[in-house]
Design a protein around this motif. Structure first.
Motif, PDB file in Angstrom:
ATOM      1  N   LEU A   1       0.817  -1.212   0.000  1.00 50.26           N
ATOM      2  CA  LEU A   1       0.000   0.000   0.000  1.00 50.26           C
ATOM      3  C   LEU A   1       0.851   1.263   0.000  1.00 50.26           C
ATOM      4  O   LEU A   1       0.474   2.280  -0.585  1.00 50.26           O
ATOM      5  CB  LEU A   1      -0.934   0.013   1.209  1.00 50.26           C
ATOM      6  N   ASP A   2       1.994   1.229   0.685  1.00 49.05           N
ATOM      7  CA  ASP A   2       2.837   2.422   0.759  1.00 49.05           C
ATOM      8  C   ASP A   2       4.300   1.996   0.799  1.00 49.05           C
ATOM      9  O   ASP A   2       4.713   1.224   1.681  1.00 49.05           O
ATOM     10  CB  ASP A   2       2.502   3.250   1.999  1.00 49.05           C
TER      11      ASP A   2
ATOM     12  N   PRO B   1      -2.652  13.567   7.498  1.00 52.00           N
ATOM     13  CA  PRO B   1      -3.530  12.411   7.235  1.00 52.00           C
ATOM     14  C   PRO B   1      -2.779  11.098   7.421  1.00 52.00           C
ATOM     15  O   PRO B   1      -1.550  11.075   7.330  1.00 52.00           O
ATOM     16  CB  PRO B   1      -3.934  12.627   5.779  1.00 52.00           C
ATOM     17  N   PRO B   2      -3.501  10.005   7.666  1.00 47.57           N
ATOM     18  CA  PRO B   2      -2.841   8.723   7.923  1.00 47.57           C
ATOM     19  C   PRO B   2      -2.144   8.188   6.676  1.00 47.57           C
ATOM     20  O   PRO B   2      -2.576   8.426   5.544  1.00 47.57           O
ATOM     21  CB  PRO B   2      -3.987   7.813   8.352  1.00 47.57           C
ATOM     22  N   VAL B   3      -1.059   7.455   6.923  1.00 50.57           N
ATOM     23  CA  VAL B   3      -0.346   6.802   5.826  1.00 50.57           C
ATOM     24  C   VAL B   3      -0.989   5.460   5.500  1.00 50.57           C
ATOM     25  O   VAL B   3      -1.103   5.074   4.331  1.00 50.57           O
ATOM     26  CB  VAL B   3       1.144   6.622   6.185  1.00 50.57           C
TER      27      VAL B   3
ATOM     28  N   LYS C   1      -3.002  10.289   1.328  1.00 53.48           N
ATOM     29  CA  LYS C   1      -2.770  11.692   0.967  1.00 53.48           C
ATOM     30  C   LYS C   1      -1.576  12.275   1.725  1.00 53.48           C
ATOM     31  O   LYS C   1      -1.233  13.452   1.542  1.00 53.48           O
ATOM     32  CB  LYS C   1      -4.020  12.518   1.255  1.00 53.48           C
ATOM     33  N   ASN C   2      -0.953  11.485   2.584  1.00 54.02           N
ATOM     34  CA  ASN C   2       0.201  11.953   3.349  1.00 54.02           C
ATOM     35  C   ASN C   2       1.431  11.961   2.448  1.00 54.02           C
ATOM     36  O   ASN C   2       1.744  10.950   1.802  1.00 54.02           O
ATOM     37  CB  ASN C   2       0.426  11.029   4.550  1.00 54.02           C
ATOM     38  N   THR C   3       2.147  13.063   2.430  1.00 56.50           N
ATOM     39  CA  THR C   3       3.303  13.219   1.532  1.00 56.50           C
ATOM     40  C   THR C   3       4.618  13.401   2.290  1.00 56.50           C
ATOM     41  O   THR C   3       5.610  13.823   1.688  1.00 56.50           O
ATOM     42  CB  THR C   3       3.075  14.423   0.607  1.00 56.50           C
TER      43      THR C   3
ATOM     44  N   LEU D   1       9.263  10.998   8.701  1.00 53.73           N
ATOM     45  CA  LEU D   1       8.497   9.905   9.302  1.00 53.73           C
ATOM     46  C   LEU D   1       9.310   9.188  10.372  1.00 53.73           C
ATOM     47  O   LEU D   1       8.776   8.808  11.417  1.00 53.73           O
ATOM     48  CB  LEU D   1       8.050   8.915   8.222  1.00 53.73           C
ATOM     49  N   LEU D   2      10.599   8.977  10.121  1.00 52.24           N
ATOM     50  CA  LEU D   2      11.433   8.307  11.115  1.00 52.24           C
ATOM     51  C   LEU D   2      11.529   9.145  12.387  1.00 52.24           C
ATOM     52  O   LEU D   2      11.407   8.617  13.503  1.00 52.24           O
ATOM     53  CB  LEU D   2      12.821   8.056  10.540  1.00 52.24           C
TER      54      LEU D   2
END
Length: 836
Positions: free
Chosen positions: A331-332, A380-382, A419-421, A427-428
């Motif tokens: 998914l990601d 928004p959620p990843v 929608k998270n960019t 993120l880390l």
């Protein structure tokens, strides 16, 4: 005090054994260590090596083709030769060891040695200091040994994002390694089909969930459901069975004819699987059955391939979990680099990766779930929650295993992209900040919901089951088992009664929080975000430094505070107390604080026979810092003490009189008194003019319509103050000295029927009494003060007991405190479990 050359005193306290490379905190522990098996064995080995060196000669000059027997025959003229060791790889030399030192002296005193025309050079053997080197697996691809190899490569990357991708490339399985594993699975499938017709061998876990590494085991599930049907079909008709015997059921005669798969236990089936592995699979060795594990398993190794594997029976939930992780990874694309880097970071910080298996460390599966949960809670959620995935699945994809709803889409195309960019670098850093501030003790992590659930819903078995079934939307008529709550509560995505992190203890949880805090602090620096122009290490290289390798870890050790933590453990409380805390809702922490104070005083006073009295020092309840910063919570005045401590201290301990704020964000006094949310001893009526906190300015505006700042953390408690309590204690006996021996003698002297529970309150009280009876007159050994503080707003709920030594002429406090660090929390839990 005199020590041998192996023992040296340490400035920070305790002793260090150079022979065994072990640090012990006190003299009693040192005596136990010196008498222990390890020290005795190493001392014996060192003495043997020393004797061998004193009776050995170093010989060179002989021809390369000279044999061991030729050297023995020559030196036998001087004395009995015990052993001759020849090394011809790097140089031509030999060690000649005589049975007696006289033989060595006779050979050394001889003026000239000649063997087959070659003049020998003979010298005494060099005496080297004996050093103990523990055996470790030297695997060059092991994560623990990749720091030096990775550092140079990572420093050459242009960004942290590129560094994270290089970590994945370094650790993931190559295509050749994957093919080798597939071939082994095919081989095992073919062998097992001969003995278990129509069986299915399915790989799961790290090998196939897209988070594979070079050293990962090969986890396999042997599905025997179709084999059971086959066996029933064969046995159902004698004619069919006779026909099968003549065709392809010869293997069934050897195994399936001796066991009924419908009635056989898992251990019995695993014994058959182990027998097939030992006798029928070439290259397999070290086969071991672990039938007592939570999930019984057969472990094996393959000699030629260098692989280790596990086989479980009908482990369909684990296979389904693997499919879920595969879906999330597809998914990601940012999930895989995050998982690889955080797993490696956790291993470097000794938070995960126990090489011997088990233990209170995070496993890779738990770490992966924590990362997914973090990505579910971004804005928004990843990644979506499991419940959201369930809604996106079609009817053909519905799946229920053992009563648990395991439905999710089989293809990522059914899920809307995130929608998270945010990039990988952000993120880390966000992961570390997220868990640095996470309320572990007050929350249960649920990937199914994609949000933390309040732990109060799990405190009472009856109410907890109903709330959990309602909140998680569990399908089927499967009965909910009692969830094992602990310092970290992480629910499996499907098996909702399983706490994936249930093996962790308080120390591991604290270590995880502490390392997350340090990592989050580092990720805010330029050393993390920008490449060094001077060639210095940066980015992930500094983040991956092993625990204790930097100065930060050393400074934390040197500034160690004399404090003991007692965490909130709902699983250790009786049902009546858990129900009471559940009804208290937001005020359950204050109520729990009172009960812990009762138990702590009970341990010190009744079990250890200390004198405990309320301190004359007034203690002010501390207001939460986050509310002081925003000018809130000022309608409270608090003073705290415990007293009086006497025989009925366990029935009534007065803790922290405080005024709760009235109005929109709190309870008024009368409401709190009339409800069971807060014990009456926590509430004090006072007039408005008394509700002023000393040392703080009166707020300029009292308008109740003011809105809290948007960055303000949500409060989990209704009260705004943290209770405190203070005691003054006297110690009369050395209750920590010889305790193990006294306990052992007590258990031996008692009959089996009358023996108290090992580690229980009754036994430990008897041990203290026996130690006290050895001294005819009790005398004050030391005095100390103890302060109890409740911590837990958006942090973990815990009580910190801070100790301050007083009069201590014998220097005993450090030893006594070291004893209390492990003894006091355990005994407090035992007393809490007996509360009505």
């Amino acid at each position: 005090m005199e020590f041998n050359s192996d023992i040296q005193s340490v400035l920070k306290g305790g002793y260090h054994c150079k022979l065994c490379d072990i640090h012990v905190p006190n003299k009693a522990s040192l005596d136990d260590h010196l008498k222990g098996r390890k020290h005795q064995k190493l001392s014996s080995v060192r003495a043997t090596r020393k004797a061998q060196a004193e009776s050995s000669l170093f010989v060179t000059g002989f021809a390369r083709e000279t044999s061991q027997l030729q050297l023995i025959d020559y030196f036998q003229h001087f004395g009995s030769v015990a052993e001759v060791i020849i090394d011809k790889k790097k140089a031509v030399y030999a060690i000649v060891q005589f049975s007696e030192i006289e033989g060595m002296q006779s050979a050394f005193s001889h003026s000239q040695h000649v063997l087959d025309g070659q003049k020998l050079c003979v010298k005494p053997r060099e005496k080297k200091e004996f050093r103990y080197i523990p055996k470790k697996k030297q695997d060059p691809r092991n994560l623990h040994q990749c720091v030096e190899h990775l550092s140079q490569e990572l420093c050459q990357a242009a960004s942290v994002n590129e560094q994270m991708h290089r970590v994945v490339e370094s650790f993931q399985l190559s295509e050749a390694e994957k093919e080798v594993r597939n071939l082994l699975v095919e081989l095992l499938q073919g062998v097992f089909t001969e003995f278990f017709p129509e069986c299915c061998l399915q790989p799961f876990g790290s090998s196939v969930n897209t988070f594979d590494i070079h050293s990962c085991d090969l986890d396999l599930s042997l599905d025997l459901e179709k084999t059971k049907t086959f066996q029933a079909r064969v046995k159902g008709s004698s004619d069919q069975a006779q026909e099968c015997r003549s065709e392809d059921i010869q293997s069934e005669d050897s195994i399936l004819s001796d066991i009924d798969l419908f009635t056989a236990s898992t251990a019995e089936v695993l014994d058959l699987v182990a027998a097939v592995l030992r006798k029928c699979v070439p290259g397999v060795h070290k086969v071991q059955v672990l039938s007592s594990a939570r999930l019984p398993v057969v472990k094996f190794s393959h000699r030629e391939l260098g692989l280790q594997g596990d086989i479980t029976i009908n482990n369909r939930l684990a296979v389904r979990n693997t499919r879920l992780l595969q879906l999330y990874s597809r998914l990601d694309a940012r999930l895989r680099p995050l998982v690889y880097c955080i797993r490696y970071w956790a291993k470097q910080k000794h938070l995960a990766g126990n090489p011997f298996g088990g233990g209170p460390l995070l496993n890779n599966y738990a770490l992966t779930l924590l990362i997914i949960f973090f990505l579910q809670n971004l804005d928004p959620p990843v990644l979506p929650s499991v419940n959201q995935l369930k809604e996106m699945a079609c009817e053909e994809e519905e799946c229920v295993i053992e009563g648990w709803d395991c439905t999710f889409p089989s293809q990522p195309i059914a899920v809307h992209p995130s929608k998270n960019t945010e990039n990988l670098c952000a993120l880390l850093a966000g992961f570390f900040s997220f868990y640095d501030q996470f309320d572990f003790s007050g929350s249960v992590i649920s990937l199914r919901e994609g949000q933390p659930l309040p732990v109060t819903g799990f405190l009472s078995k009856t109410v907890g089951e109903e709330e959990l079934m309602e909140q998680l939307g569990k399908a089927g008529d499967c009965s909910l088992k009692n969830i094992r709550l602990g310092p970290v509560n992480l629910l499996d995505p499907f098996e909702l009664c399983h706490n994936v992190a249930g093996n962790l203890n308080e120390r591991t949880q604290k270590g995880f929080r502490r390392e997350c805090e340090e990592a989050a602090k580092y990720c805010r620096s330029l050393q993390y975000q920008r490449k060094s122009t001077k060639g210095k290490v940066w980015g992930l290289v500094r983040l991956f430094e092993p625990l204790g390798g930097g100065t930060q870890g050393l400074s934390r050790d040197t500034e160690r505070e004399l404090a003991i933590s007692i965490p909130f453990k709902a699983a250790m409380l009786p049902d009546s107390v858990r129900s009471e805390l559940l009804l208290a809702r937001g005020l359950f922490r204050q109520l729990w604080f009172k009960k812990v104070c009762q138990a702590v005083v009970g341990v010190l006073q009744d079990v250890l026979k200390c004198s405990v009295a309320p301190s004359d020092k007034p203690v002010k309840a501390r207001v939460r810092q986050e509310e002081l910063e925003h000018g809130e919570g000022t309608d409270c005045a608090a003073s705290a003490h415990i007293g009086p401590v006497n025989e009925d201290v366990k029935q009534d301990v007065s803790v922290t009189d405080c005024t709760l704020p009235a109005g929109e964000n709190g309870l008024n006094v009368q409401e709190a008194k009339n409800s069971c949310a807060c014990p009456s001893s926590l509430i004090k009526e006072c007039s408005p003019q008394d509700t002023v906190l000393v040392g703080l300015k009166r707020p300029l505006c009292r308008d109740d319509t003011l809105v809290s700042p948007p960055n303000k953390k949500q409060m989990l408690d209704s009260a705004t103050m943290q209770p405190l309590a203070h005691w003054h204690c006297l110690l009369w006996h050395r209750v920590w000295v010889g305790r193990r021996k006294v306990r052992h003698n007590l258990l031996k002297s008692l009959r089996e029927a009358s023996k108290p529970e090992v580690g229980g309150i009754e036994l430990e009280t008897c041990v203290t009494k026996s130690i006290a009876q050895e001294n005819e007159e009790a005398q004050k050994l030391l005095e100390f003060s103890m302060e109890a503080e409740l911590l837990g707003c958006t942090d973990d709920t815990q009580i910190i007991l801070k100790f301050t030594p007083g009069e201590d002429h014998g220097g005993l406090f450090q030893d006594f405190f070291h004893f209390l660090e492990s003894f006091l929390p355990k005994m407090t839990e035992k007393l809490l479990a007996k509360l009505k």
